[in-house]
Write an enzyme that holds these catalytic residues in place. Structure first.
Site, PDB file in Angstrom:
ATOM      1  CD  GLN A 113     -42.085  13.092  46.689  1.00 35.32           C
ATOM      2  OE1 GLN A 113     -41.654  12.404  47.611  1.00 35.32           O
ATOM      3  NE2 GLN A 113     -42.661  12.551  45.626  1.00 35.32           N
ATOM      4  CB  SER A 114     -45.136  15.668  53.315  1.00 39.82           C
ATOM      5  OG  SER A 114     -45.082  15.518  54.714  1.00 39.82           O
TER       6      SER A 114
END
Ligand SMILES: *Cc1c(COP(=O)(O)O)cnc(C)c1O
Length: 331
Positions: free
Chosen positions: A75-76
């Site tokens: 989930q960068s």
């Protein structure tokens, strides 16, 4: 020092606003809390990586790159904003996504930032956690070179001396805003992860002798390691900029008491911070970074480390789109 020496493409809506949070301040009953809205930088739901990418993507352009490679956790936010910047500038983007949490949750793996990576046309591949992802990027870059492509590698979080320039600039912008509005801030607070944000701010504040103490609230590494990472990058950035005397070690302060079980895993205090900011101020924090920073801010007010009569400025670094990757924490 001339920031204008460094190539830069405009990607962010700047300056970002500084706003008062009266209801949060009253609820906590301590200092007046202010927020700098780097969640509103405008690029694909915004966030702190936009400022770094202004310098990184310009460097990629100067290098003649036709594809940018980067890496981050599943989930960068950095991956998503890099994908968006590449789309805007007509470059391809390939991302290594590190599975740091081991989650099988469909939202974590496909919603939020991952959805946006793909909407922006980036290709992604998964990697197990624990490897040296920046080293793996170089391997992938070699593969692209062998195919005749011109890759440009951006390290995780965009945190090198080039990316940190975005936050050198943010420090100058912030102090100018405070001077113009006559607002006397006692403490500046930000979440700190791959260190580029805090390092750049430290350099910028040092450069103009701002006397504005900065506290980083850690999201991953223990305190000693986080401070070492920030200090090393701040020193390298200061050297590149020619900051006279470098940065004092004492200007690097991280508090890593709000990480909980680990990176990307929201603690009860993280979820409480999301709830409080959303209900009292209509502001969305993210479950990985800004809400851990927010949790630190809230607790340090409750502990009277930050006191009534003071003004505290919290940097909102963005990331709320990741909330949809963490739906199972809100059911
Ligand atoms: C990357 C990120 C941070 C941390 O910034 P670093 O420069 O990596 O220390 C904080 N908040 C959000 C939302 C981020 O995406």
């Amino acid at each position: 020092m001339k920031l204008s020496h460094f190539p830069r493409v405009r990607l962010a809506h700047l300056p970002t606003a500084i706003e008062h949070l009266p209801r949060l301040s009253a609820h906590l009953g301590g200092p007046e809390i202010w927020i700098k809205r780097d969640d509103c930088t405008g690029l694909s739901t915004g966030g702190n990586k936009t400022r770094k990418l202004e310098f990184l993507m310009a460097e990629a352009g100067v290098a003649g790159a036709d594809i940018v490679l980067t890496q981050g956790a599943t989930q960068s936010n950095h991956a998503r904003q890099t994908a968006a910047a590449a789309a805007k500038l007509g470059m391809d983007c390939h991302i290594l996504l590190e599975d740091r949490t081991g989650s099988n949750d469909i939202n974590y793996n496909q919603n939020g930032n991952v959805l946006l990576d793909h909407l922006h046309g980036a290709s992604t591949e998964k990697r197990p956690s624990g490897g040296d992802l920046n080293a793996e990027l170089e391997v992938v870059a070699e593969d692209f070179r062998a195919k005749g492509r011109k890759p440009y590698c951006i390290p995780g979080g965009g945190s090198n001396t080039t990316g940190a320039l975005g936050y050198v600039n943010a420090a100058l912008e912030t102090v100018t805003q405070l001077n113009d509005s006559g607002l006397d801030i006692d403490h500046f607070v930000t979440a700190t992860g791959s260190a580029g944000t805090q390092s750049g701010l430290i350099c910028g504040l040092q450069l103009i002798n701002a006397h504005l103490p900065l506290l980083g609230i850690g999201v991953r590494a223990p305190q000693a390691k986080q401070e070492e990472n920030v200090y090393n990058l701040a020193c390298a950035t200061a050297e590149r900029l020619g900051v006279a005397g470098g940065v004092p070690r004492a200007s690097v302060v991280a508090n890593c008491d709000y990480i909980g079980e680990g990176y990307g895993l929201p603690a009860p205090s993280t979820l409480e911070a999301i709830d409080i900011f959303a209900r009292y101020e209509g502001i969305l924090l993210d479950p990985v970074y800004s809400a851990k920073g927010g949790a630190g801010l809230i607790d340090l007010v409750r502990q009277k480390h930050f006191r009534k009569g003071q003004n505290i400025l919290f940097l909102h670094t963005g990331g709320a789109i990741a909330l949809t990757g963490y739906l199972n924490y809100f059911q």
